[in-house]
Design a protein around this motif. Structure first.
Motif, short mmCIF file in Angstrom:
data_model
loop_
_atom_site.label_atom_id
_atom_site.label_comp_id
_atom_site.label_asym_id
_atom_site.label_seq_id
_atom_site.Cartn_x
_atom_site.Cartn_y
_atom_site.Cartn_z
N MET A 273 0.85 -1.18 0.00
CA MET A 273 0.00 0.00 0.00
C MET A 273 0.89 1.24 0.00
SD MET A 273 -3.03 0.64 2.63
CE MET A 273 -3.61 2.23 2.99
N THR A 274 0.65 2.14 -0.90
CA THR A 274 1.47 3.35 -0.99
C THR A 274 0.87 4.43 -0.11
OG1 THR A 274 0.22 4.13 -2.90
CG2 THR A 274 2.21 2.84 -3.34
N PRO A 275 1.74 5.23 0.49
CA PRO A 275 1.23 6.30 1.36
C PRO A 275 0.56 7.38 0.51
CG PRO A 275 3.61 6.43 1.15
CD PRO A 275 3.19 5.19 0.44
N PRO A 276 -0.38 8.10 1.10
CA PRO A 276 -1.03 9.18 0.35
C PRO A 276 -0.02 10.27 0.03
CG PRO A 276 -1.65 9.27 2.66
CD PRO A 276 -0.84 8.02 2.47
N PRO A 277 -0.24 10.98 -1.06
CA PRO A 277 0.70 12.06 -1.39
C PRO A 277 0.64 13.15 -0.32
CG PRO A 277 -1.22 12.13 -2.83
CD PRO A 277 -1.34 10.89 -1.99
N SER A 278 1.77 13.74 -0.03
CA SER A 278 1.77 14.79 0.98
C SER A 278 1.27 16.09 0.37
CB SER A 278 3.14 14.98 1.60
OG SER A 278 4.16 14.73 0.72
N LEU A 279 0.63 16.85 1.23
CA LEU A 279 0.12 18.15 0.81
C LEU A 279 1.27 19.13 0.70
CD1 LEU A 279 -2.99 18.32 3.14
CD2 LEU A 279 -2.98 17.81 0.70
N PRO A 280 1.15 20.09 -0.21
CA PRO A 280 2.21 21.09 -0.29
C PRO A 280 2.25 21.91 1.00
CG PRO A 280 0.38 21.65 -1.76
CD PRO A 280 0.09 20.31 -1.17
N ARG A 281 3.42 22.22 1.44
CA ARG A 281 3.58 22.98 2.68
C ARG A 281 3.52 24.46 2.40
NH1 ARG A 281 8.34 20.77 6.33
NH2 ARG A 281 7.46 22.38 7.65
N ASN A 282 2.87 25.16 3.27
CA ASN A 282 2.82 26.62 3.21
C ASN A 282 3.65 27.11 4.40
OD1 ASN A 282 2.21 29.34 3.48
ND2 ASN A 282 0.09 29.06 2.79
N LEU A 283 4.92 27.38 4.15
CA LEU A 283 5.83 27.75 5.24
C LEU A 283 5.44 29.06 5.91
CD1 LEU A 283 9.24 26.63 3.71
CD2 LEU A 283 7.76 25.40 5.28
N ASP A 284 4.89 29.98 5.14
CA ASP A 284 4.44 31.24 5.74
C ASP A 284 3.30 30.99 6.72
OD1 ASP A 284 6.29 32.79 4.36
OD2 ASP A 284 4.92 33.13 2.67
N LEU A 285 2.36 30.13 6.33
CA LEU A 285 1.24 29.79 7.21
C LEU A 285 1.75 29.09 8.46
CD1 LEU A 285 -1.78 29.59 7.84
CD2 LEU A 285 -1.81 27.45 6.53
N GLU A 286 2.67 28.14 8.30
CA GLU A 286 3.23 27.43 9.45
C GLU A 286 3.90 28.40 10.42
OE1 GLU A 286 5.73 24.15 8.30
OE2 GLU A 286 4.25 23.42 6.86
N ARG A 287 4.67 29.34 9.88
CA ARG A 287 5.33 30.33 10.73
C ARG A 287 4.32 31.19 11.45
NH1 ARG A 287 7.29 33.63 7.13
NH2 ARG A 287 5.61 35.07 7.54
N ASP A 288 3.27 31.61 10.75
CA ASP A 288 2.24 32.45 11.36
C ASP A 288 1.50 31.70 12.46
OD1 ASP A 288 2.96 34.45 9.61
OD2 ASP A 288 1.25 34.15 8.26
N VAL A 289 1.22 30.42 12.24
CA VAL A 289 0.53 29.60 13.25
C VAL A 289 1.40 29.47 14.50
CG1 VAL A 289 -0.28 27.26 13.79
CG2 VAL A 289 -0.93 28.34 11.62
N ILE A 290 2.67 29.17 14.31
CA ILE A 290 3.58 29.02 15.45
C ILE A 290 3.71 30.33 16.21
CG2 ILE A 290 5.98 28.59 16.11
CD1 ILE A 290 6.01 26.51 13.81
N THR A 291 3.85 31.42 15.48
CA THR A 291 3.96 32.74 16.12
C THR A 291 2.70 33.06 16.93
OG1 THR A 291 5.40 33.53 14.36
CG2 THR A 291 4.31 35.21 15.69
N ALA A 292 1.54 32.78 16.35
CA ALA A 292 0.28 33.05 17.05
C ALA A 292 0.13 32.17 18.28
CB ALA A 292 -0.90 32.83 16.10
N LEU A 293 0.52 30.89 18.18
CA LEU A 293 0.43 29.99 19.33
C LEU A 293 1.38 30.44 20.45
CD1 LEU A 293 0.13 26.53 17.55
CD2 LEU A 293 -1.67 27.76 18.78
N LYS A 294 2.54 30.93 20.08
CA LYS A 294 3.48 31.46 21.08
C LYS A 294 2.88 32.68 21.75
CE LYS A 294 7.91 30.15 19.01
NZ LYS A 294 9.12 30.70 18.36
N ARG A 295 2.37 33.60 20.93
CA ARG A 295 1.82 34.85 21.44
C ARG A 295 0.62 34.60 22.36
NH1 ARG A 295 1.12 37.21 16.76
NH2 ARG A 295 -0.97 36.34 16.54
N ASP A 296 -0.21 33.64 22.01
CA ASP A 296 -1.41 33.33 22.80
C ASP A 296 -1.08 32.59 24.10
OD1 ASP A 296 -2.79 34.39 20.69
OD2 ASP A 296 -3.57 32.47 19.96
N GLY A 297 0.16 32.10 24.23
CA GLY A 297 0.52 31.32 25.41
C GLY A 297 0.15 29.85 25.28
#
Length: 123
Positions: A1-25
């Motif tokens: 069984m082959t693994p599903p294809p990975s979704l393209p990464r949005n590095l800007d979104l990932e950075r924004d999410v991490i920054t927001a999670l840090k800021r929110d505590g």
């Protein structure tokens, strides 16, 4: 069984999410919950107990003559590597188990924050 294809990464979104999670505590709260979960993990407690009980430091002849501080320091040096490795394993399991516990909470918070960031930024 082959693994599903990975979704393209949005590095800007990932950075924004991490920054927001840090800021929110949220990351600090997740860290505290992870530590609490590991501290209450019976497998971790049992592993540490067996590491101490099986200690060659405590069974040595020098143990009887050593001061309490010397004995604790020697025991720490002997058990440090194996107990830390077990703690790393338990921490990884706690954070990557998305069915329950702190891993589920981290997954949900990141997903919710990503949705908000997408709405805000139009990504």
């Amino acid at each position: 069984m082959t693994p599903p294809p990975s979704l393209p990464r949005n590095l800007d979104l990932e950075r924004d999410v991490i920054t927001a999670l840090k800021r929110d505590g949220a990351l600090d709260a997740l860290r505290a919950k992870t530590i609490e979960q590991i501290a209450n993990d019976e497998r971790m407690k049992t592993f540490t107990e067996f590491a101490v009980r099986g200690s060659s430091t405590l069974r040595s002849e020098r143990a009887r003559a050593a001061s309490r501080n010397e004995l604790i320091e020697a025991l720490y040096r002997e058990c440090e590597g194996s107990v830390l490795e077990e703690a790393r394993t338990r921490t990884w399991e706690a954070l990557t188990t998305t069915a329950e516990g702190v891993g589920r909470e981290a997954y949900e918070r990141a997903f919710e924050r990503a949705a908000k960031e997408r709405e805000r930024g139009g990504s």
